[in-house]
Every structure is written in C-alpha cells, then in structure tokens.
Design a protein around this motif. Structure first.
Motif, PDB file in Angstrom:
ATOM      1  N   ALA A  57       0.831  -1.205   0.000  1.00  0.00           N
ATOM      2  CA  ALA A  57       0.000   0.000   0.000  1.00  0.00           C
ATOM      3  C   ALA A  57       0.862   1.250   0.000  1.00  0.00           C
ATOM      4  O   ALA A  57       0.508   2.265  -0.622  1.00  0.00           O
ATOM      5  CB  ALA A  57      -0.928  -0.011   1.222  1.00  0.00           C
ATOM      6  N   TYR A  58       2.003   1.181   0.687  1.00  0.00           N
ATOM      7  CA  TYR A  58       2.868   2.358   0.778  1.00  0.00           C
ATOM      8  C   TYR A  58       3.393   2.765  -0.596  1.00  0.00           C
ATOM      9  O   TYR A  58       3.559   3.957  -0.878  1.00  0.00           O
ATOM     10  CB  TYR A  58       4.027   2.076   1.731  1.00  0.00           C
ATOM     11  CG  TYR A  58       4.807   3.302   2.128  1.00  0.00           C
ATOM     12  CD1 TYR A  58       4.416   4.083   3.214  1.00  0.00           C
ATOM     13  CD2 TYR A  58       5.952   3.683   1.420  1.00  0.00           C
ATOM     14  CE1 TYR A  58       5.134   5.203   3.577  1.00  0.00           C
ATOM     15  CE2 TYR A  58       6.670   4.811   1.783  1.00  0.00           C
ATOM     16  CZ  TYR A  58       6.261   5.565   2.865  1.00  0.00           C
ATOM     17  OH  TYR A  58       6.964   6.684   3.228  1.00  0.00           O
ATOM     18  N   ARG A  59       3.642   1.795  -1.452  1.00  0.00           N
ATOM     19  CA  ARG A  59       4.126   2.109  -2.800  1.00  0.00           C
ATOM     20  C   ARG A  59       3.091   2.898  -3.598  1.00  0.00           C
ATOM     21  O   ARG A  59       3.425   3.561  -4.579  1.00  0.00           O
ATOM     22  CB  ARG A  59       4.490   0.826  -3.547  1.00  0.00           C
ATOM     23  CG  ARG A  59       5.808   0.208  -3.079  1.00  0.00           C
ATOM     24  CD  ARG A  59       6.292  -0.852  -4.053  1.00  0.00           C
ATOM     25  NE  ARG A  59       5.446  -2.034  -4.029  1.00  0.00           N
ATOM     26  CZ  ARG A  59       5.645  -3.074  -3.220  1.00  0.00           C
ATOM     27  NH1 ARG A  59       6.650  -3.071  -2.359  1.00  0.00           N
ATOM     28  NH2 ARG A  59       4.835  -4.121  -3.260  1.00  0.00           N
ATOM     29  N   LEU A  60       1.840   2.844  -3.161  1.00  0.00           N
ATOM     30  CA  LEU A  60       0.757   3.562  -3.857  1.00  0.00           C
ATOM     31  C   LEU A  60       0.365   4.841  -3.135  1.00  0.00           C
ATOM     32  O   LEU A  60      -0.676   5.428  -3.433  1.00  0.00           O
ATOM     33  CB  LEU A  60      -0.463   2.647  -3.978  1.00  0.00           C
ATOM     34  CG  LEU A  60      -0.245   1.322  -4.707  1.00  0.00           C
ATOM     35  CD1 LEU A  60      -1.503   0.472  -4.638  1.00  0.00           C
ATOM     36  CD2 LEU A  60       0.154   1.565  -6.157  1.00  0.00           C
ATOM     37  N   LYS A  61       1.196   5.306  -2.207  1.00  0.00           N
ATOM     38  CA  LYS A  61       0.830   6.430  -1.340  1.00  0.00           C
ATOM     39  C   LYS A  61       0.570   7.718  -2.109  1.00  0.00           C
ATOM     40  O   LYS A  61      -0.141   8.605  -1.623  1.00  0.00           O
ATOM     41  CB  LYS A  61       1.925   6.674  -0.304  1.00  0.00           C
ATOM     42  CG  LYS A  61       3.273   7.055  -0.898  1.00  0.00           C
ATOM     43  CD  LYS A  61       4.337   7.132   0.178  1.00  0.00           C
ATOM     44  CE  LYS A  61       5.693   7.501  -0.419  1.00  0.00           C
ATOM     45  NZ  LYS A  61       6.172   6.479  -1.388  1.00  0.00           N
ATOM     46  N   HIS A  62       1.145   7.851  -3.299  1.00  0.00           N
ATOM     47  CA  HIS A  62       0.990   9.079  -4.079  1.00  0.00           C
ATOM     48  C   HIS A  62      -0.250   9.057  -4.964  1.00  0.00           C
ATOM     49  O   HIS A  62      -0.563  10.070  -5.608  1.00  0.00           O
ATOM     50  CB  HIS A  62       2.219   9.261  -4.979  1.00  0.00           C
ATOM     51  CG  HIS A  62       2.404   8.137  -5.951  1.00  0.00           C
ATOM     52  ND1 HIS A  62       2.851   6.890  -5.556  1.00  0.00           N
ATOM     53  CD2 HIS A  62       2.176   8.055  -7.301  1.00  0.00           C
ATOM     54  CE1 HIS A  62       2.905   6.099  -6.616  1.00  0.00           C
ATOM     55  NE2 HIS A  62       2.498   6.772  -7.671  1.00  0.00           N
ATOM     56  N   THR A  63      -0.961   7.928  -5.017  1.00  0.00           N
ATOM     57  CA  THR A  63      -2.098   7.813  -5.928  1.00  0.00           C
ATOM     58  C   THR A  63      -3.317   8.520  -5.361  1.00  0.00           C
ATOM     59  O   THR A  63      -3.489   8.634  -4.146  1.00  0.00           O
ATOM     60  CB  THR A  63      -2.440   6.339  -6.180  1.00  0.00           C
ATOM     61  OG1 THR A  63      -2.823   5.723  -4.936  1.00  0.00           O
ATOM     62  CG2 THR A  63      -1.242   5.596  -6.760  1.00  0.00           C
ATOM     63  N   PRO A  64      -4.200   9.010  -6.241  1.00  0.00           N
ATOM     64  CA  PRO A  64      -5.407   9.700  -5.766  1.00  0.00           C
ATOM     65  C   PRO A  64      -6.258   8.845  -4.825  1.00  0.00           C
ATOM     66  O   PRO A  64      -6.858   9.361  -3.887  1.00  0.00           O
ATOM     67  CB  PRO A  64      -6.164  10.028  -7.057  1.00  0.00           C
ATOM     68  CG  PRO A  64      -5.100  10.083  -8.114  1.00  0.00           C
ATOM     69  CD  PRO A  64      -4.085   9.052  -7.713  1.00  0.00           C
ATOM     70  N   GLU A  65      -6.306   7.529  -5.079  1.00  0.00           N
ATOM     71  CA  GLU A  65      -7.137   6.656  -4.260  1.00  0.00           C
ATOM     72  C   GLU A  65      -6.646   6.634  -2.808  1.00  0.00           C
ATOM     73  O   GLU A  65      -7.437   6.771  -1.856  1.00  0.00           O
ATOM     74  CB  GLU A  65      -7.144   5.241  -4.827  1.00  0.00           C
ATOM     75  CG  GLU A  65      -7.812   5.105  -6.185  1.00  0.00           C
ATOM     76  CD  GLU A  65      -6.938   5.586  -7.329  1.00  0.00           C
ATOM     77  OE1 GLU A  65      -7.474   5.755  -8.444  1.00  0.00           O
ATOM     78  OE2 GLU A  65      -5.728   5.803  -7.112  1.00  0.00           O
ATOM     79  N   LEU A 120      -6.948   8.801   2.915  1.00  0.00           N
ATOM     80  CA  LEU A 120      -6.319   9.489   4.049  1.00  0.00           C
ATOM     81  C   LEU A 120      -7.099  10.755   4.411  1.00  0.00           C
ATOM     82  O   LEU A 120      -7.303  11.049   5.592  1.00  0.00           O
ATOM     83  CB  LEU A 120      -4.863   9.835   3.710  1.00  0.00           C
ATOM     84  CG  LEU A 120      -3.910   8.648   3.635  1.00  0.00           C
ATOM     85  CD1 LEU A 120      -2.556   9.082   3.076  1.00  0.00           C
ATOM     86  CD2 LEU A 120      -3.722   8.014   5.020  1.00  0.00           C
ATOM     87  N   ARG A 121      -7.547  11.499   3.404  1.00  0.00           N
ATOM     88  CA  ARG A 121      -8.329  12.707   3.689  1.00  0.00           C
ATOM     89  C   ARG A 121      -9.674  12.344   4.316  1.00  0.00           C
ATOM     90  O   ARG A 121     -10.165  13.058   5.204  1.00  0.00           O
ATOM     91  CB  ARG A 121      -8.539  13.512   2.406  1.00  0.00           C
ATOM     92  CG  ARG A 121      -7.256  14.121   1.866  1.00  0.00           C
ATOM     93  CD  ARG A 121      -7.532  15.044   0.685  1.00  0.00           C
ATOM     94  NE  ARG A 121      -6.302  15.498   0.053  1.00  0.00           N
ATOM     95  CZ  ARG A 121      -5.527  16.468   0.515  1.00  0.00           C
ATOM     96  NH1 ARG A 121      -5.872  17.101   1.617  1.00  0.00           N
ATOM     97  NH2 ARG A 121      -4.427  16.812  -0.127  1.00  0.00           N
ATOM     98  N   ALA A 122     -10.264  11.246   3.863  1.00  0.00           N
ATOM     99  CA  ALA A 122     -11.535  10.817   4.457  1.00  0.00           C
ATOM    100  C   ALA A 122     -11.341  10.416   5.909  1.00  0.00           C
ATOM    101  O   ALA A 122     -12.215  10.654   6.761  1.00  0.00           O
ATOM    102  CB  ALA A 122     -12.117   9.655   3.651  1.00  0.00           C
ATOM    103  N   ARG A 123     -10.198   9.832   6.218  1.00  0.00           N
ATOM    104  CA  ARG A 123      -9.935   9.377   7.587  1.00  0.00           C
ATOM    105  C   ARG A 123      -9.561  10.521   8.515  1.00  0.00           C
ATOM    106  O   ARG A 123     -10.004  10.560   9.669  1.00  0.00           O
ATOM    107  CB  ARG A 123      -8.815   8.339   7.566  1.00  0.00           C
ATOM    108  CG  ARG A 123      -8.446   7.809   8.946  1.00  0.00           C
ATOM    109  CD  ARG A 123      -7.394   6.722   8.842  1.00  0.00           C
ATOM    110  NE  ARG A 123      -6.981   6.250  10.158  1.00  0.00           N
ATOM    111  CZ  ARG A 123      -6.042   5.340  10.376  1.00  0.00           C
ATOM    112  NH1 ARG A 123      -5.417   4.787   9.330  1.00  0.00           N
ATOM    113  NH2 ARG A 123      -5.716   4.972  11.590  1.00  0.00           N
ATOM    114  N   LEU A 150       1.978  16.305   2.867  1.00  0.00           N
ATOM    115  CA  LEU A 150       3.301  16.532   2.288  1.00  0.00           C
ATOM    116  C   LEU A 150       3.849  15.215   1.754  1.00  0.00           C
ATOM    117  O   LEU A 150       3.625  14.162   2.345  1.00  0.00           O
ATOM    118  CB  LEU A 150       4.262  17.087   3.340  1.00  0.00           C
ATOM    119  CG  LEU A 150       3.884  18.405   4.021  1.00  0.00           C
ATOM    120  CD1 LEU A 150       4.984  18.826   4.990  1.00  0.00           C
ATOM    121  CD2 LEU A 150       3.637  19.484   2.983  1.00  0.00           C
ATOM    122  N   PRO A 151       4.605  15.255   0.661  1.00  0.00           N
ATOM    123  CA  PRO A 151       5.163  14.013   0.109  1.00  0.00           C
ATOM    124  C   PRO A 151       6.259  13.449   1.008  1.00  0.00           C
ATOM    125  O   PRO A 151       6.772  14.126   1.915  1.00  0.00           O
ATOM    126  CB  PRO A 151       5.729  14.453  -1.237  1.00  0.00           C
ATOM    127  CG  PRO A 151       6.031  15.904  -1.053  1.00  0.00           C
ATOM    128  CD  PRO A 151       4.966  16.435  -0.139  1.00  0.00           C
TER     129      PRO A 151
END
Length: 273
Positions: free
Chosen positions: A93-101, A106-109, A116-117
């Motif tokens: 999951a961490y490898r996908l941290k930059h994806t919109p999904e 994260l914003r929903a949570r 920040l990146p």
C-alpha cells in the motif's frame, strides 16, 4: 563549516557544511492546519515534522512504511513524544501512497489535512533549500549533497551563483529516475530547469540506508558517508579541477565529527554501487 583533510583530495579543498535540510524543506510548507506526511521507520523528515508541530502547536500525522514494531525505535519514539500520531501502511500500500485513491482515503480518515510528500520534497521545499548556498561564507566551485528524494539538490541548484555547480550523490540503487524528479521539482518551483547540476549514481553501496560495518552511526550519516566517500574517490580520479574548492552538505546530527572518519574501510569496493 570545517575543512576535511585527506590525501586523496590532492589540491582539492573540501569543506563540510553542517545543515538541517529537513527544517529548510518544512519552512514554507507549514501552516496552522493538521499536517500529514510519509516516511520509513527512521525518517528524519517525520522527526522534523513532529518537532515543528510540537513547537508551533499544530497536529502531525506520520504515515510509516511497514508494520508497527514495539518498542518503537528511537526515531519513531521521538516523533511520538513530540505528539505525532503514527499510522502504518504495509509496503504494498505504501508504494501507492501518491495515488489519488490512497490520498483520498487518508483525507476521508483525517479530515482537513495538509499532505506533504515523502521526504517533504515539493516546490515549497525547493524554495527553502535554495536559501542554503547564500549562507555559505566562503568562495567555492562545487557544492555536493546526498540525494534521496531530490528536493535538496533541486533547491541548492536553484540558489547557486553563476559559475558554480551542484553535484548530488544518489543514495538509492537504480535511482536514474531522480534526474527527472529534480527537473520536475525545479519546474514546479521556478518554471524552468537549471543546467548547473548533475546526479551521480555510483556510490549507493547497495541501496538507501545500507550501513557500513565501520560506521556505527545514525541513518542520516549512512548516506552522508556515501557522499563523502564519493567525493574522495572522484577527487582521487581527477574528476575535480585542480585547486577546486568543494562544499559537502552534511545533513542530520552526526554523533562523531565527520572530518575524523578517516579512511572509509567499511565500504566493500566489490559491493555493487
């Protein structure tokens, strides 16, 4: 600033500039809102963000790569002591941290949050790092830095006076992609790519945070040590012009004076770079 002596330097003079690039990256990134960012278990960026949140009174969230391990290591324990909330993402999951999904989840949570990146490298971070060259109080020809995410090199290059150049040492294996990342960051910050920098890929010694048996030091110093070794090796090969003055940016808080490291015998020359 301190000058380092080594016979491999020949006529080249090497000066060490101790500098907290993590704070520079955060300088123009922090506001009053909750701030979330990403990092590994020994992330200096997360430590710096946690400290800033404690000092300035805003909430911080650190998304850590991998599973939680207790007791916490000193880096994460420090971040938590500063008030940072630690959450974990498995490596896939961490490898996908930059994806919109993932960012949307994260914003929903966490609600209204500034994200920040990893490493803090964005256009605002580049502008912060661009202030570093102007604070060096001596004449020099080349300035060097370790490169993990590209933000420090992008900023240093942007802040250089004419006639000087920046040389970054990649700490990742297979880091050719960082050339485009540095260029992207400069375009986002300044609308153009500078031509006064280059990225060396030959001194990663197996990958990010791969320690040397001879250097029982913090993780920041692992990649600083690789840069220092690279500079000495290049100087010995005549890669710098005679009588050049080189500045090496030493990030983090070293436990021993860098100028006393001596011969880096802990690096196995047979190990892939």
């Amino acid at each position: 600033m301190e000058e380092m002596s080594d016979p491999r330097l020949g006529t080249v003079r090497l000066f060490l500039k101790h500098d907290d690039n993590k704070a520079r990256k955060l300088k123009y990134n922090l506001g009053p809102a909750r701030v979330l960012s990403f990092g590994g278990a020994y992330s200096g960026h997360l430590r710096a963000l946690a400290r800033a949140g404690m000092e300035r009174g805003f909430e911080t969230i650190g998304v850590v790569r991998g599973e939680e391990h207790l007791p916490l290591n000193p880096s994460l324990a420090y971040a938590r002591a500063c008030g940072m909330r630690l959450v974990y993402l498995d490596r896939a999951a961490y490898r996908l941290k930059h994806t919109p999904e993932v960012l949307e989840r994260l914003r929903a949570r966490f609600g209204d949050v500034t994200i920040l990146p990893e490493g803090g490298s964005n256009a605002a971070a580049v502008r912060g790092c661009a202030e570093l060259p102007g604070e060096i109080g001596l004449d020099y020809d080349v300035i060097c830095c370790p490169v993990g995410t590209g933000g420090t090199l992008a900023g240093i290059s942007a802040g250089l006076a004419p006639g000087r150049r920046a040389l970054g040492f990649a700490v990742l294996k297979g880091a050719g992609f960082l050339r485009e990342e540095v260029a992207r960051l400069q375009r986002e910050a300044y609308g153009r790519v500078m031509t006064n920098w280059e990225l060396n890929l030959d001194y990663h010694f197996g990958g990010y945070a791969k320690p040397s048996p001879a250097l029982d030091q913090a993780y920041e110093q692992v990649y600083v040590a690789k840069m220092i070794y690279g500079i000495l090796d290049l100087a010995g090969r005549g890669a710098f012009a005679p009588n050049s003055r080189v500045v090496a940016v030493v990030t983090g808080q070293p436990s021993t004076p860098v100028a006393s490291w001596g011969e880096p015998t802990g690096f196995d020359s047979a190990e892939p770079r």
